[in-house]
Write an enzyme that holds these catalytic residues in place. Sequence first.
Site, PDB file in Angstrom:
ATOM      1  N   GLY A 476       0.826  -1.199   0.000  1.00  0.00           N
ATOM      2  CA  GLY A 476       0.000   0.000   0.000  1.00  0.00           C
ATOM      3  C   GLY A 476       0.858   1.245   0.000  1.00  0.00           C
ATOM      4  O   GLY A 476       0.382   2.373  -0.089  1.00  0.00           O
ATOM      5  N   LEU A 624       9.671  10.915  -3.447  1.00  0.00           N
ATOM      6  CA  LEU A 624       9.710  10.252  -4.751  1.00  0.00           C
ATOM      7  C   LEU A 624       8.400  10.419  -5.510  1.00  0.00           C
ATOM      8  O   LEU A 624       8.385  10.476  -6.736  1.00  0.00           O
ATOM      9  CB  LEU A 624      10.033   8.765  -4.575  1.00  0.00           C
ATOM     10  CG  LEU A 624      11.374   8.496  -3.882  1.00  0.00           C
ATOM     11  CD1 LEU A 624      11.573   6.991  -3.673  1.00  0.00           C
ATOM     12  CD2 LEU A 624      12.541   9.090  -4.663  1.00  0.00           C
ATOM     13  N   LYS A 695      14.421   9.601   1.876  1.00  0.00           N
ATOM     14  CA  LYS A 695      14.333   8.820   3.107  1.00  0.00           C
ATOM     15  C   LYS A 695      12.906   8.286   3.189  1.00  0.00           C
ATOM     16  O   LYS A 695      12.215   8.214   2.196  1.00  0.00           O
ATOM     17  CB  LYS A 695      14.725   9.696   4.304  1.00  0.00           C
ATOM     18  CG  LYS A 695      16.237  10.060   4.257  1.00  0.00           C
ATOM     19  CD  LYS A 695      16.737  10.846   5.449  1.00  0.00           C
ATOM     20  CE  LYS A 695      16.527  12.321   5.274  1.00  0.00           C
ATOM     21  NZ  LYS A 695      17.359  13.141   6.213  1.00  0.00           N
ATOM     22  N   GLY A 696      12.473   7.863   4.338  1.00  0.00           N
ATOM     23  CA  GLY A 696      11.133   7.293   4.433  1.00  0.00           C
ATOM     24  C   GLY A 696      10.159   8.263   5.060  1.00  0.00           C
ATOM     25  O   GLY A 696      10.536   9.180   5.791  1.00  0.00           O
ATOM     26  N   GLU A 699       6.473   5.819   8.284  1.00  0.00           N
ATOM     27  CA  GLU A 699       6.393   5.691   9.733  1.00  0.00           C
ATOM     28  C   GLU A 699       6.501   7.043  10.425  1.00  0.00           C
ATOM     29  O   GLU A 699       5.894   7.266  11.467  1.00  0.00           O
ATOM     30  CB  GLU A 699       7.478   4.724  10.223  1.00  0.00           C
ATOM     31  CG  GLU A 699       7.257   3.349   9.604  1.00  0.00           C
ATOM     32  CD  GLU A 699       8.136   2.258  10.169  1.00  0.00           C
ATOM     33  OE1 GLU A 699       7.706   1.104  10.144  1.00  0.00           O
ATOM     34  OE2 GLU A 699       9.264   2.534  10.615  1.00  0.00           O
TER      35      GLU A 699
END
Lengths: 744, 317, 210
Positions: A476, A624, A695-696, A699
């Site tokens: 997801g 992104l 990066k992410g 979370e």
Amino acid sequence: MKFDTPAGPNPIDRMKVVGQPHDRVDGPLKVTGTAPYAYERHAVAPGALYGFILGAAIAKGRIAAIDTRRADAAPGVKAVVSYLNAGPLGKGGKNTAKLLAGPEVDHYHQAVAIVVADTFEQARAAARLIDVDYVRGSGAFDLAAAAPTAPLTGGSSKEGSAAPKLDRVGDFESAFAAAPVTLDATYTTPDEAHAMMEPFATIAAWDGDRLTVWTSNQMINWAHEDLAKTLGFAPDKLRVDSPFIGGGFGGKLFLRADAVMAALGAKAAGRPVKVAMTRPMMFNNATHRPATIQRIRLGAERSGKLTAIAHEATSGDLPGGSPETATSQTKLLYAAPNRLIGQRLAVLDLPEGNAMRAPGEASGLMALEIAMDEMAEKLGLDPVEFRIVNDTQVDPEKPGRQFSQRQLVRCLREGAERFGWRARDAQPGRRRDGDTLIGLGVATAFRNNINMKSGARVRLGGDGVVTVETDMTDIGTGSYTVIAQTAAEMMGVGLDRVVVRLGDSDFPTSSGSGGQWGGNSSTSGVYAACVKLREAVAQRLGLDPAACDFADGEVRSGGRGVALTSAARDGELVADDTMTYGTLGKQYQQSTFGAHFVEVGVDAYTGEIRVRRMLAVCAAGRILNPKTARSQVIGAMTMGVGGALMEELVVDTRFGFFVNHDLAGYEVPVHADIPHQEVVFLDEADDKVSPMKAKGVGELGLCGVGAAVANAAYNATGVRIRDYPLTLDKHLDRLPEVGAMRRA
Amino acid sequence: MKAFTYERATSPAAAAAAVAGRPGAKFLAGGTNLLDLMKLEIETPTHLVDVQDLKFDRIDATADGGLRVGAFVSNTALSADPRVMRDYAVLTRAIQAGASGQLRNKATTAGNLLQRTRCPYFYDTNQPCNKRSPGSGCAAIGGYSRQLAVIGTSDQCIATYPGDMAVALRVLDASVETIDPKGAVRTIPLADFHRLPGKSPEIDTVLAPGELITAVTLPRPLGGRHVYRKVRDRASYAFALVSVAAVIQPDGTGRVAFGGVAPRPWRSPAADAALPHGGAAVVAQAFAGAKPTRDNAFKLPLATRTLAAALTPARTA
Amino acid sequence: MECTDGLHLSRRGVLAGGVASVAVAAAPAAEARLASAAPPAMMPVSLEVNGRHHDLRLDPRTTLLDTLRDHLQLTGTKKGCDHGQCGACTVIVNGHRINSCLSLAVQHDRDRITTIEGLGTPDRLHPMQAAFVRHDGFQCGYCTPGQICSAVAVLDEIKAGIPSHVSHDLATPMRPTNTELRERMSGNICRCGAYSNIAEAITEVAGAAA
């Protein structure tokens, strides 16, 4: 390819495809119900039998006897498998509890048997006909009771978050004693469930000694390794396939009972078997986010400068398990010369605790960021300013070590501006809208960035189509889309010329989906493979790879353009590579940052807390795809509201199980709970993390939300709740009297 | 789910006879609660008599100015009937506060009255529960009881009646019409319809075996201000912690019933009489003798505050 | 059976070992063991699904959801909880949305059923499906077919004047406001948390339809 020096300019910087808010490439499949999830693979495993798993009726003890005669004789039953006839089984390296009980039972609803039958209805009915005699043992189920004697334990969440058992910098005790303003408070977070919408599900089929499982798993290589280990056979005889996954949130990081039991059932029945775990069994059978008890002590000068920070957290798990690393962010978030981190782990015989979205930080910030709010009030400082005063640009434990990029202050300032923070009344309980008490809250978001090595194979076909193959998963998160964007950018083609195939263990091993590393790590692997493919293309065309530009379907060099397709005219070109990482992650602290702003309304009569507005400002490197990244953040914010206001696995400390084990009893947010959500991404590119410079965010979006809600509720009511979730019963008796109550 | 046989009834009497004549037979209307329980083998009927073809799906005016609601009128249809929205708004409000749009489309008037408790121990067949398995004990007593009843309980059972619609019907003094296997009809005031657990918590209602609900009747409209206030942890699709159904007249008199607090919709004449004196007085009357647990003691002050909200006309929703 | 180190119990019995404070009675007597149930009689069921007629013979225990997924291989309709607690199984029956998990197929003989596959295909998306893609009204995609079936039905319910919990005035026409849409969609849980985007997708379609 090894990433060991900061990224220079590269083709991704063009941002013609990457960084654009493209619709999901898998969207049309998902909205039409044609994306095949694990249980739905009729085409690849026709004629599958149905399996139904029976779970243990006790939390701790042993199975004295299993009598399957009634089940064996039931209509349509083809096989019943329990530990008595399963053969020897190993335990996956990443499983704490074994996945099939017997003779010992380690936790409630641990799988005891599988019934395989011609139909689902037959298998379900027959499972009830298995007679199991249990001998109940005594177990420890109460974290509060076990906490005082729990030993100090360091550990990792297996999903990137880690903290040592004890960590000291300076002299915390002296500094805390000397501080003119101090806070010493204890906070609790409950056990929480992932509650992803797709249950654990697997179809297993044997072909001689080879096994294929079509399953729902976030980490193909972990599942592959651990299923082979559990069944005791060579990994090369196993294929794991998981192209579509109906949510995971960490719950599907590991091999689970559905895959093991389906494999055992299929072997016993000699036919493919499909299994989905029932929803009421999932909560106790599978993993959960462990409850924590967190003591936080802060000492500050009157100016607001923190001089002492201590964060001690206790959680529990089965023997051999790991702690909820709720102290991890406290090592890095705020400056203070004197620091103490402590982490304790009690042995509990509840179901296995393990990673759930932002393990460590999610729970840790729920506590730390209330503490910061309380401390700001004691200091008479605005909570935003208090956080800014204590910002650090270096690792507070190793001041020589810089953050690769840290724009927390900008997140806080920009968020405050956009959210209208100035309208907040520092005096709680004063702002009303009719009978609704209004409050505003803020919290810092923080989550470390983790790079995982990740591989991919990229093919350029004679038709000009670029095909990416990697065992990366899309839970997801948007992996299909950002991987397609990466390949399109690298090869200079449109998104419509890229095909992405995921989730198959026959493909190169990827980072998988976890620890918010998936987006950056998997696309970096695709980047590496594309660099190789570009070289192969240049070579085939007789060009110097270093001088080639790939754009608009052409390879351009020295003022001349050649159609990319022409490179594959004489045969497909294939490149395969894995991105690995050097020591930049050690040289620089790599983290993601954000600020959450929340407005709540509290019903002055009933105490019900409802969220009215939410804003997240995130600094997480290059984004992104702003559309899918925003979705990750709003989804995480939603989960944060659940954790703040309603989510709690209730432990029956007598019988040792989570009582509210269905989706009516374990409440997660519904549409009505969630207002329009705003997300802002700061324009960043972090050259220390990867060639993607990303990066992410998946979370980060959760980290701090709970505390922002809690702080807003306090601002609304003046009643501080330190135990999550913030249900109305926890402040009702402290709310002011209202309306018709006063009469009588 | 245990195997069962299935038939569609063609007449009310035949339906009643079909159920009465077979041990283990049950009526099937919407099925939204029965099938849920059958999947867990909490209910194990051996024969289902589907009553949908009886077409008790009309809402008709009665001679005395009330409404007669067919037993199988869906929750949605009942709540959206213009006469109900106009004259019995508390019923519309209560129905719309319950479950979800999908469930309300399927659930029926009769079936909703018969929905069983949501006590988590009732729902887990590994746990003792006197309601599910008479004589096995009550795990909720001493266990997790935050959602459960504070009054009307016994030492055998502290389960709550979970519904919303019936709380409004209770305040409206609705009654339940039934037919028995011999074709005899009777009318049961809603006040008498749900049983308290006492020594036999497995029996939820006064219906006899095979007795089929054919309609629910509403007396002539009461006028006044209709309020249904439901308090829950999340904003929708959740069972009540406490709910209040009230019809308040301009002079301050009225009626009030509580949901989420007892084994049946909870209302008392003394509490109604106390309405002009304010919420606290009503709650003191309605909950005299309450025996809350540590987990659910908050329901008493919550009932007071929720009623206060309901009694304050000017408040925003 | 002998036991020395704890309470002996069967999974059909009750749990009381070592818990003095819990009053529990003995396990119910073992039922007639080994009495194997007869195979269930199959029943004929006719369904019209997405305009196609199907004649089936089914175990009466088969839910409408499992009929769609396992017998008709229409797996767009999802099983999230099988107990009416999530909405992933939402389909439209005779114009009304229901949870197909809490309905037996035999209850739907001769009914007209629309599933997500009947709304549109990847090449010809229904406007609601297209709006979900545009607004990214999903992530993992598992609850999505149920959300979309519900959303389509919700707009019809508003047009039909069906009130909701948040309708302030029952006497005036219902409107597809953000608050109304969120309340009416609350029977469809999305654990990925796409709610904010879903509301925008539905609002767009509602605006176009208004």
